[in-house]
Write a protein that holds these residues in place. Structure first.
Motif, PDB file in Angstrom:
ATOM      1  N   LEU A 235       0.893  -1.204   0.046  1.00 24.68           N
ATOM      2  CA  LEU A 235      -0.006   0.188  -0.045  1.00 24.68           C
ATOM      3  C   LEU A 235       0.620   1.118  -0.017  1.00 24.68           C
ATOM      4  O   LEU A 235       0.552   2.153  -0.562  1.00 24.68           O
ATOM      5  CB  LEU A 235      -0.989  -0.005   1.097  1.00 24.68           C
ATOM      6  N   MET A 236       2.003   1.232   0.671  1.00 25.67           N
ATOM      7  CA  MET A 236       2.719   2.405   0.944  1.00 25.67           C
ATOM      8  C   MET A 236       3.300   2.576  -0.805  1.00 25.67           C
ATOM      9  O   MET A 236       3.189   4.083  -1.284  1.00 25.67           O
ATOM     10  CB  MET A 236       4.103   2.289   1.751  1.00 25.67           C
ATOM     11  N   PHE A 237       3.919   1.617  -1.337  1.00 23.75           N
ATOM     12  CA  PHE A 237       4.399   2.042  -2.839  1.00 23.75           C
ATOM     13  C   PHE A 237       3.397   2.337  -3.630  1.00 23.75           C
ATOM     14  O   PHE A 237       3.197   3.266  -4.583  1.00 23.75           O
ATOM     15  CB  PHE A 237       5.429   0.795  -3.171  1.00 23.75           C
ATOM     16  N   ARG A 238       2.179   1.722  -3.503  1.00 22.73           N
ATOM     17  CA  ARG A 238       0.833   2.102  -4.247  1.00 22.73           C
ATOM     18  C   ARG A 238       0.519   3.664  -4.422  1.00 22.73           C
ATOM     19  O   ARG A 238       0.269   4.151  -5.175  1.00 22.73           O
ATOM     20  CB  ARG A 238      -0.498   1.170  -3.935  1.00 22.73           C
ATOM     21  N   SER A 239       0.684   3.849  -2.975  1.00 23.26           N
ATOM     22  CA  SER A 239       0.463   5.553  -2.904  1.00 23.26           C
ATOM     23  C   SER A 239       1.091   6.330  -3.670  1.00 23.26           C
ATOM     24  O   SER A 239       0.992   7.434  -4.303  1.00 23.26           O
ATOM     25  CB  SER A 239       0.179   5.943  -1.293  1.00 23.26           C
ATOM     26  N   LYS A 240       2.692   5.939  -3.643  1.00 21.42           N
ATOM     27  CA  LYS A 240       3.395   6.765  -4.528  1.00 21.42           C
ATOM     28  C   LYS A 240       3.164   6.769  -5.877  1.00 21.42           C
ATOM     29  O   LYS A 240       3.579   7.677  -6.744  1.00 21.42           O
ATOM     30  CB  LYS A 240       4.988   6.164  -4.365  1.00 21.42           C
ATOM     31  N   LEU A 241       2.455   5.590  -6.449  1.00 25.34           N
ATOM     32  CA  LEU A 241       2.170   5.404  -7.846  1.00 25.34           C
ATOM     33  C   LEU A 241       0.942   6.309  -8.588  1.00 25.34           C
ATOM     34  O   LEU A 241       0.751   6.615  -9.483  1.00 25.34           O
ATOM     35  CB  LEU A 241       2.258   3.834  -8.191  1.00 25.34           C
ATOM     36  N   GLU A 242       0.063   6.386  -7.482  1.00 22.07           N
ATOM     37  CA  GLU A 242      -1.072   6.921  -7.521  1.00 22.07           C
ATOM     38  C   GLU A 242      -1.284   8.391  -8.228  1.00 22.07           C
ATOM     39  O   GLU A 242      -1.899   8.667  -8.902  1.00 22.07           O
ATOM     40  CB  GLU A 242      -2.338   6.927  -6.359  1.00 22.07           C
ATOM     41  N   GLY A 243      -0.257   9.161  -7.457  1.00 17.10           N
ATOM     42  CA  GLY A 243      -0.257  10.440  -8.311  1.00 17.10           C
ATOM     43  C   GLY A 243       0.523  10.492  -9.750  1.00 17.10           C
ATOM     44  O   GLY A 243      -0.303  10.995 -10.713  1.00 17.10           O
ATOM     45  N   PRO A 244       1.581   9.987 -10.065  1.00 15.04           N
ATOM     46  CA  PRO A 244       2.029   9.665 -11.340  1.00 15.04           C
ATOM     47  C   PRO A 244       1.259   9.000 -12.183  1.00 15.04           C
ATOM     48  O   PRO A 244       1.267   9.321 -13.562  1.00 15.04           O
ATOM     49  CB  PRO A 244       3.258   9.263 -11.236  1.00 15.04           C
ATOM     50  N   LEU A 245       0.132   8.177 -11.909  1.00 18.95           N
ATOM     51  CA  LEU A 245      -0.273   7.376 -12.972  1.00 18.95           C
ATOM     52  C   LEU A 245      -1.857   7.732 -12.641  1.00 18.95           C
ATOM     53  O   LEU A 245      -2.672   7.100 -13.111  1.00 18.95           O
ATOM     54  CB  LEU A 245      -0.083   5.916 -12.424  1.00 18.95           C
ATOM     55  N   ALA A 246      -2.000   8.913 -12.251  1.00 18.04           N
ATOM     56  CA  ALA A 246      -3.574   9.426 -12.280  1.00 18.04           C
ATOM     57  C   ALA A 246      -4.023   9.291 -13.679  1.00 18.04           C
ATOM     58  O   ALA A 246      -3.487   9.560 -14.885  1.00 18.04           O
ATOM     59  CB  ALA A 246      -3.445  10.924 -11.715  1.00 18.04           C
ATOM     60  N   GLY A 247      -5.316   8.839 -13.905  1.00 21.55           N
ATOM     61  CA  GLY A 247      -6.047   8.783 -15.086  1.00 21.55           C
ATOM     62  C   GLY A 247      -5.937   7.111 -15.610  1.00 21.55           C
ATOM     63  O   GLY A 247      -6.713   6.746 -16.412  1.00 21.55           O
ATOM     64  N   HIS A 248      -4.854   6.556 -14.824  1.00 18.03           N
ATOM     65  CA  HIS A 248      -5.170   4.920 -15.282  1.00 18.03           C
ATOM     66  C   HIS A 248      -5.962   4.159 -13.919  1.00 18.03           C
ATOM     67  O   HIS A 248      -5.864   4.878 -12.755  1.00 18.03           O
ATOM     68  CB  HIS A 248      -3.563   4.364 -15.267  1.00 18.03           C
ATOM     69  N   ARG A 249      -6.270   3.079 -14.189  1.00 15.78           N
ATOM     70  CA  ARG A 249      -7.078   2.351 -13.334  1.00 15.78           C
ATOM     71  C   ARG A 249      -6.100   1.274 -12.685  1.00 15.78           C
ATOM     72  O   ARG A 249      -5.869   0.454 -13.330  1.00 15.78           O
ATOM     73  CB  ARG A 249      -8.274   1.762 -13.978  1.00 15.78           C
TER      74      ARG A 249
ATOM     75  N   ALA B 240       7.790   6.861 -13.375  1.00 12.20           N
ATOM     76  CA  ALA B 240       6.443   6.208 -13.313  1.00 12.20           C
ATOM     77  C   ALA B 240       5.817   6.263 -14.785  1.00 12.20           C
ATOM     78  O   ALA B 240       5.393   5.463 -15.350  1.00 12.20           O
ATOM     79  CB  ALA B 240       5.793   6.075 -12.289  1.00 12.20           C
ATOM     80  N   ARG B 241       5.374   7.511 -14.823  1.00  6.73           N
ATOM     81  CA  ARG B 241       4.373   7.787 -15.951  1.00  6.73           C
ATOM     82  C   ARG B 241       5.012   7.632 -17.350  1.00  6.73           C
ATOM     83  O   ARG B 241       4.359   7.068 -18.189  1.00  6.73           O
ATOM     84  CB  ARG B 241       3.987   9.609 -15.820  1.00  6.73           C
ATOM     85  N   GLN B 242       6.300   7.854 -17.548  1.00  2.71           N
ATOM     86  CA  GLN B 242       7.034   7.673 -18.517  1.00  2.71           C
ATOM     87  C   GLN B 242       7.246   6.305 -19.141  1.00  2.71           C
ATOM     88  O   GLN B 242       6.851   5.851 -19.995  1.00  2.71           O
ATOM     89  CB  GLN B 242       8.323   8.636 -18.767  1.00  2.71           C
ATOM     90  N   VAL B 243       7.271   5.293 -18.169  1.00  2.00           N
ATOM     91  CA  VAL B 243       7.776   4.007 -18.133  1.00  2.00           C
ATOM     92  C   VAL B 243       6.721   3.291 -18.505  1.00  2.00           C
ATOM     93  O   VAL B 243       6.479   2.433 -19.490  1.00  2.00           O
ATOM     94  CB  VAL B 243       8.497   3.424 -17.082  1.00  2.00           C
ATOM     95  N   VAL B 244       5.328   3.729 -17.767  1.00  2.00           N
ATOM     96  CA  VAL B 244       4.336   3.116 -18.097  1.00  2.00           C
ATOM     97  C   VAL B 244       3.576   3.570 -19.434  1.00  2.00           C
ATOM     98  O   VAL B 244       2.948   2.838 -20.107  1.00  2.00           O
ATOM     99  CB  VAL B 244       3.142   3.533 -17.030  1.00  2.00           C
ATOM    100  N   ASP B 245       3.725   4.791 -19.725  1.00  2.00           N
ATOM    101  CA  ASP B 245       3.206   5.263 -21.198  1.00  2.00           C
ATOM    102  C   ASP B 245       3.712   4.810 -22.330  1.00  2.00           C
ATOM    103  O   ASP B 245       3.268   4.057 -23.414  1.00  2.00           O
ATOM    104  CB  ASP B 245       3.329   6.622 -21.237  1.00  2.00           C
ATOM    105  N   GLU B 246       5.316   4.240 -22.060  1.00  2.00           N
ATOM    106  CA  GLU B 246       6.043   3.265 -23.018  1.00  2.00           C
ATOM    107  C   GLU B 246       5.460   1.988 -23.183  1.00  2.00           C
ATOM    108  O   GLU B 246       5.353   1.518 -24.453  1.00  2.00           O
ATOM    109  CB  GLU B 246       7.485   3.425 -22.625  1.00  2.00           C
ATOM    110  N   LEU B 247       5.055   1.436 -22.306  1.00  2.00           N
ATOM    111  CA  LEU B 247       4.643   0.084 -22.075  1.00  2.00           C
ATOM    112  C   LEU B 247       3.064  -0.133 -22.624  1.00  2.00           C
ATOM    113  O   LEU B 247       2.908  -1.059 -23.246  1.00  2.00           O
ATOM    114  CB  LEU B 247       4.622  -1.045 -21.087  1.00  2.00           C
ATOM    115  N   VAL B 248       2.135   0.805 -22.503  1.00  2.00           N
ATOM    116  CA  VAL B 248       0.931   0.582 -22.678  1.00  2.00           C
ATOM    117  C   VAL B 248       0.320   1.536 -23.952  1.00  2.00           C
ATOM    118  O   VAL B 248      -0.812   1.635 -24.594  1.00  2.00           O
ATOM    119  CB  VAL B 248      -0.282   1.231 -21.527  1.00  2.00           C
ATOM    120  N   GLY B 249       1.626   2.245 -24.495  1.00  2.00           N
ATOM    121  CA  GLY B 249       0.980   3.240 -25.892  1.00  2.00           C
ATOM    122  C   GLY B 249       0.449   4.439 -25.675  1.00  2.00           C
ATOM    123  O   GLY B 249      -0.413   4.882 -24.818  1.00  2.00           O
TER     124      GLY B 249
END
Length: 101
Positions: free
Chosen positions: A11-25, A92-101
């Motif tokens: 949960l702690m790390f998830r909270s760090k991802l929620e901001g940069p990955l806003a807009g993703h589910r 996080a956002r850059q890496v995820v965007d590269e993988l999901v297009g």
């Protein structure tokens, strides 16, 4: 918006991802929805099991910089991307965007 499965992510790390990955589910393994991307903490999951469970889904694995064995296991299991945890938080956002297009 991509559905991103978080496997072994606390949960702690998830909270760090929620901001940069806003807009993703962000979902967990309890979700019935098929993911567009799997993100997993290599230190908390079996890389081979993750790879076998989602063979047609991009997989991003992360762990701390000292877990060289875990990083090697994820590479050997065929993860699409393996990254050190601190670098993942920063990009996080850059890496995820590269993988999901």
């Amino acid at each position: 918006m991509a559905t991103i499965l978080l496997a072994g992510v606390d949960l702690m790390f998830r909270s760090k991802l929620e901001g940069p990955l806003a807009g993703h589910r962000l979902v967990t393994t309890d979700s019935a929805d098929a993911p567009d991307l799997v993100i997993c903490d290599i230190a908390r999951v079996d890389a081979g099991e993750v790879s076998d469970a989602w063979p047609d889904t991009p997989i991003l694995g992360f762990t701390n910089h000292t877990d060289t064995v875990g990083l090697q296991r994820a590479h050997a299991a065929g993860f699409d991307r393996v990254i050190v945890k601190s670098a993942f938080v920063e990009r996080a956002r850059q890496v995820v965007d590269e993988l999901v297009g």
